[in-house]
Design a protein around this motif. Structure first.
Motif, PDB file in Angstrom:
ATOM      1  N   HIS A 248       0.888  -0.999  -0.135  1.00 55.79           N
ATOM      2  CA  HIS A 248       0.045   0.175  -0.002  1.00 55.79           C
ATOM      3  C   HIS A 248       0.869   1.261   0.051  1.00 55.79           C
ATOM      4  N   THR A 249       0.598   2.145  -0.922  1.00 55.99           N
ATOM      5  CA  THR A 249       1.351   3.429  -0.910  1.00 55.99           C
ATOM      6  C   THR A 249       0.533   4.609  -0.873  1.00 55.99           C
ATOM      7  N   ILE A 250       1.027   5.808  -0.002  1.00 50.36           N
ATOM      8  CA  ILE A 250       0.080   7.016   0.238  1.00 50.36           C
ATOM      9  C   ILE A 250       1.181   8.219  -0.600  1.00 50.36           C
ATOM     10  N   GLU A 251       0.231   8.964  -1.300  1.00 52.68           N
ATOM     11  CA  GLU A 251       0.692  10.299  -2.040  1.00 52.68           C
ATOM     12  C   GLU A 251      -0.317  11.041  -1.786  1.00 52.68           C
ATOM     13  N   GLN A 252       0.630  12.345  -1.473  1.00 49.67           N
ATOM     14  CA  GLN A 252      -0.124  13.720  -1.238  1.00 49.67           C
ATOM     15  C   GLN A 252       0.392  15.037  -1.792  1.00 49.67           C
ATOM     16  N   SER A 253      -0.689  15.829  -2.088  1.00 51.76           N
ATOM     17  CA  SER A 253      -0.262  16.968  -2.725  1.00 51.76           C
ATOM     18  C   SER A 253      -1.234  17.995  -2.614  1.00 51.76           C
ATOM     19  N   ARG A 254      -1.012  19.400  -2.652  1.00 46.22           N
ATOM     20  CA  ARG A 254      -2.156  20.336  -2.537  1.00 46.22           C
ATOM     21  C   ARG A 254      -2.038  21.259  -3.860  1.00 46.22           C
ATOM     22  N   SER A 255      -3.382  21.447  -4.220  1.00 44.57           N
ATOM     23  CA  SER A 255      -3.529  22.360  -5.493  1.00 44.57           C
ATOM     24  C   SER A 255      -3.498  23.792  -5.191  1.00 44.57           C
ATOM     25  N   ARG A 256      -3.488  24.359  -6.434  1.00 46.11           N
ATOM     26  CA  ARG A 256      -3.389  26.027  -6.105  1.00 46.11           C
ATOM     27  C   ARG A 256      -4.598  26.459  -5.483  1.00 46.11           C
ATOM     28  N   GLU A 257      -5.631  25.640  -5.743  1.00 49.17           N
ATOM     29  CA  GLU A 257      -6.800  26.424  -4.942  1.00 49.17           C
ATOM     30  C   GLU A 257      -7.076  25.873  -3.795  1.00 49.17           C
ATOM     31  N   GLY A 258      -6.134  25.146  -3.074  1.00 51.50           N
ATOM     32  CA  GLY A 258      -5.841  24.812  -1.742  1.00 51.50           C
ATOM     33  C   GLY A 258      -6.478  23.503  -1.306  1.00 51.50           C
ATOM     34  N   TRP A 259      -7.059  22.565  -2.377  1.00 53.00           N
ATOM     35  CA  TRP A 259      -7.482  21.424  -2.181  1.00 53.00           C
ATOM     36  C   TRP A 259      -6.253  20.432  -2.147  1.00 53.00           C
ATOM     37  N   VAL A 260      -6.412  19.573  -0.649  1.00 54.74           N
ATOM     38  CA  VAL A 260      -5.327  18.483  -0.688  1.00 54.74           C
ATOM     39  C   VAL A 260      -5.899  17.187  -1.157  1.00 54.74           C
ATOM     40  N   THR A 261      -5.299  16.568  -2.236  1.00 56.02           N
ATOM     41  CA  THR A 261      -5.452  15.509  -2.867  1.00 56.02           C
ATOM     42  C   THR A 261      -4.408  14.263  -2.156  1.00 56.02           C
ATOM     43  N   THR A 262      -5.145  13.266  -1.700  1.00 55.66           N
ATOM     44  CA  THR A 262      -4.497  12.114  -0.839  1.00 55.66           C
ATOM     45  C   THR A 262      -4.763  10.842  -1.592  1.00 55.66           C
ATOM     46  N   ARG A 263      -3.977  10.225  -2.123  1.00 53.86           N
ATOM     47  CA  ARG A 263      -3.992   9.041  -2.908  1.00 53.86           C
ATOM     48  C   ARG A 263      -3.508   7.819  -2.343  1.00 53.86           C
ATOM     49  N   SER A 264      -4.095   6.756  -2.164  1.00 54.52           N
ATOM     50  CA  SER A 264      -3.767   5.563  -1.634  1.00 54.52           C
ATOM     51  C   SER A 264      -4.201   4.248  -2.142  1.00 54.52           C
ATOM     52  N   GLU A 377      -7.936   1.598  -4.828  1.00 57.49           N
ATOM     53  CA  GLU A 377      -7.457   3.041  -4.892  1.00 57.49           C
ATOM     54  C   GLU A 377      -8.513   3.910  -4.184  1.00 57.49           C
ATOM     55  N   TRP A 378      -7.928   4.935  -3.295  1.00 53.80           N
ATOM     56  CA  TRP A 378      -8.751   5.861  -2.685  1.00 53.80           C
ATOM     57  C   TRP A 378      -8.162   7.223  -2.713  1.00 53.80           C
ATOM     58  N   THR A 379      -8.929   8.339  -3.468  1.00 52.24           N
ATOM     59  CA  THR A 379      -8.167   9.434  -3.685  1.00 52.24           C
ATOM     60  C   THR A 379      -9.366  10.517  -3.188  1.00 52.24           C
ATOM     61  N   ASP A 380      -8.818  11.112  -2.159  1.00 51.48           N
ATOM     62  CA  ASP A 380      -9.528  12.326  -1.686  1.00 51.48           C
ATOM     63  C   ASP A 380      -9.394  13.488  -2.475  1.00 51.48           C
ATOM     64  N   ASN A 381     -10.396  14.056  -2.662  1.00 57.66           N
ATOM     65  CA  ASN A 381     -10.550  15.488  -3.491  1.00 57.66           C
ATOM     66  C   ASN A 381     -10.010  15.156  -4.893  1.00 57.66           C
ATOM     67  N   MET A 382     -10.162  14.108  -5.499  1.00 59.55           N
ATOM     68  CA  MET A 382      -9.920  13.899  -7.049  1.00 59.55           C
ATOM     69  C   MET A 382     -10.398  14.934  -7.810  1.00 59.55           C
ATOM     70  N   LEU A 383     -11.753  15.108  -7.595  1.00 60.20           N
ATOM     71  CA  LEU A 383     -12.255  15.793  -8.519  1.00 60.20           C
ATOM     72  C   LEU A 383     -13.052  17.217  -7.891  1.00 60.20           C
TER      73      LEU A 383
END
Length: 417
Positions: A248-264, A377-383
């Motif tokens: 299992h892996t976890i990836e995290q990033s923040r967009s310019r609009e401020g939303w955090v995307t967490t993919r695992s 796959e679970w992605t918080d705030n994908m869209l």
């Protein structure tokens, strides 16, 4: 004095000694080693500034309760130190050490006295304590007759009867009823607006998100994350799934609009595409209108042997609150027997009843009604998308109701218009 808290290099271990003489020698500072040493906290560093609300989360056994006992001075650390300023009020355990044979009123006097308040101050505050706890005649009955929720009511009323500089609240509020929880959080919000610093330890991630400016994640006795609530809470959710899923892996990033995307996930199934479409002509939609019909289309790509596949959705508002969610397990639409190269297209048809504002879609591809079994796959705030109101009367809130007023008027003479 404003409440500040500095935790610097704090560590706590529980030790076993071969003899009591060696234990005493260690107290005297002699260089002796224990036969067994278990560190429950190590190298804990953080600060809470005046008026800041900080949440502490982590799984059971992570060291949260030990940390709170060190901060409040009931347990001494083996290394590091804690610096506190201002008056502290803390609710660490159910009942705050109430004597079961004393009444709620007597325990309130005793507890407030231990907090450093004079008899005169306590007597002046007692009517407010009794009113806020809302337990009626039980306030003058022995605490042994109380339910756990009633004990929490009195404990919280006492701890917050005087505006503290630093308020520390452990899981005690979780046993109270929903009405009193709401009432307590409103008081904490008011304290924060007045400059009180707050430290909240809770398993209720929604409460942590709504109240706190910052969240600290403790894992195996160490600070794993310290940052904005959305990023840390989403990372924690992914971390829980990671413990149950190999590779299992976890990836995290923040967009310019401020939303955090967490993919695992383990990625045997992934999202190939996700978007809104007009159900009339199939065109992609970047913005949704209140009251319009819309299709949310997700295409999943299968990369391995998947016996069972479930899609779940969560819609969140800008503050991270879940507006709506469900999955195909609950709708009895599970897809079985998938192999590498297969594709599954999910179309969710609905009328946009969201209020104007920004929202996000979090999809989860799993094997059951939870992500703990197989999190593909679970992605918080994908869209992330916006909702606008063009042709409906102005309203506020996250939900549009298909409602209209009916107005009648009665004249003074009794004639109905």
């Amino acid at each position: 004095m404003s409440g500040t808290l500095f935790v610097q290099g704090v560590g706590k271990s529980y030790r076993r000694w071969e003899s009591e003489w060696l234990r005493v020698a260690s107290w005297l500072g002699m260089p002796v080693k224990p036969s067994e040493e278990n560190w429950v906290l190590r190298n804990i560093n953080f600060a809470i500034q005046p008026g800041e609300a900080v949440g502490v989360i982590g799984q059971n056994g992570a060291g949260k309760s030990t940390l709170l006992k060190i901060i409040t001075g009931t347990v001494r650390p083996n290394e590091g130190h804690v610096v506190r300023t201002g008056r502290i009020a803390a609710i660490l355990e159910l009942g705050m050490g109430f004597n079961p044979d004393l009444t709620g009123r007597q325990n309130a006097f005793h507890s407030a006295g231990l907090m450093g308040y004079s008899q005169q101050e306590i007597e002046a505050a007692m009517p407010e304590i009794e009113a806020f706890s809302e337990i009626g005649e039980y306030f003058d009955l022995p605490v042994r007759t109380y339910s756990s929720g009633m004990q929490v009511r009195v404990a919280f009323a006492v701890a917050t009867a005087f505006t503290p500089d630093l308020l520390i609240v452990d899981e005690a509020l979780s046993v109270g009823d929903s009405y009193f929880q709401h009432k307590s959080f409103e008081r904490m919000r008011r304290f924060r607006e007045q400059g009180t610093s707050i430290m909240l330890v809770s398993h209720s991630l929604a409460d942590v998100k709504s109240l706190c400016d910052r969240v600290i994640l403790i894992e195996r006795g160490e600070v794993l994350k310290d940052g904005p609530p959305d990023a840390v809470v989403d990372y924690y959710n992914a971390l829980v799934a990671e413990k149950e899923n190999a590779q299992h892996t976890i990836e995290q990033s923040r967009s310019r609009e401020g939303w955090v995307t967490t993919r695992s996930g383990t990625f045997e199934v992934t999202v190939a595409s996700l978007g809104f479409h007009d159900p009339k002509d199939g065109k992609k939609l970047g913005i949704l209108q209140v009251g319009n019909e819309v299709d949310l289309v997700l295409e999943a790509e299968v990369r391995g042997e998947v016996p069972r596949l479930v899609l779940g959705y969560m819609i969140r508002d800008k503050q991270g609150h879940v507006v709506w969610g469900t999955n195909t397990w609950h709708t009895n639409q599970v897809v079985n027997g998938l192999t590498a190269g297969d594709r599954v297209i999910y179309t969710l048809k609905f009328k946009c009843t969201l209020g104007p504002g920004s929202y996000s879609i979090s999809p989860a591809l799993v094997s059951s009604d939870t992500h703990l079994d197989n999190n593909y796959e679970w992605t918080d705030n994908m869209l992330v998308f916006d909702v606008v109101n063009f042709d409906h009367p102005v309203f506020i809130g996250t939900n549009w109701l298909d409602a209209e007023f009916s107005v009648s008027r009665t004249r003074a003479a009794g004639e109905l218009e």
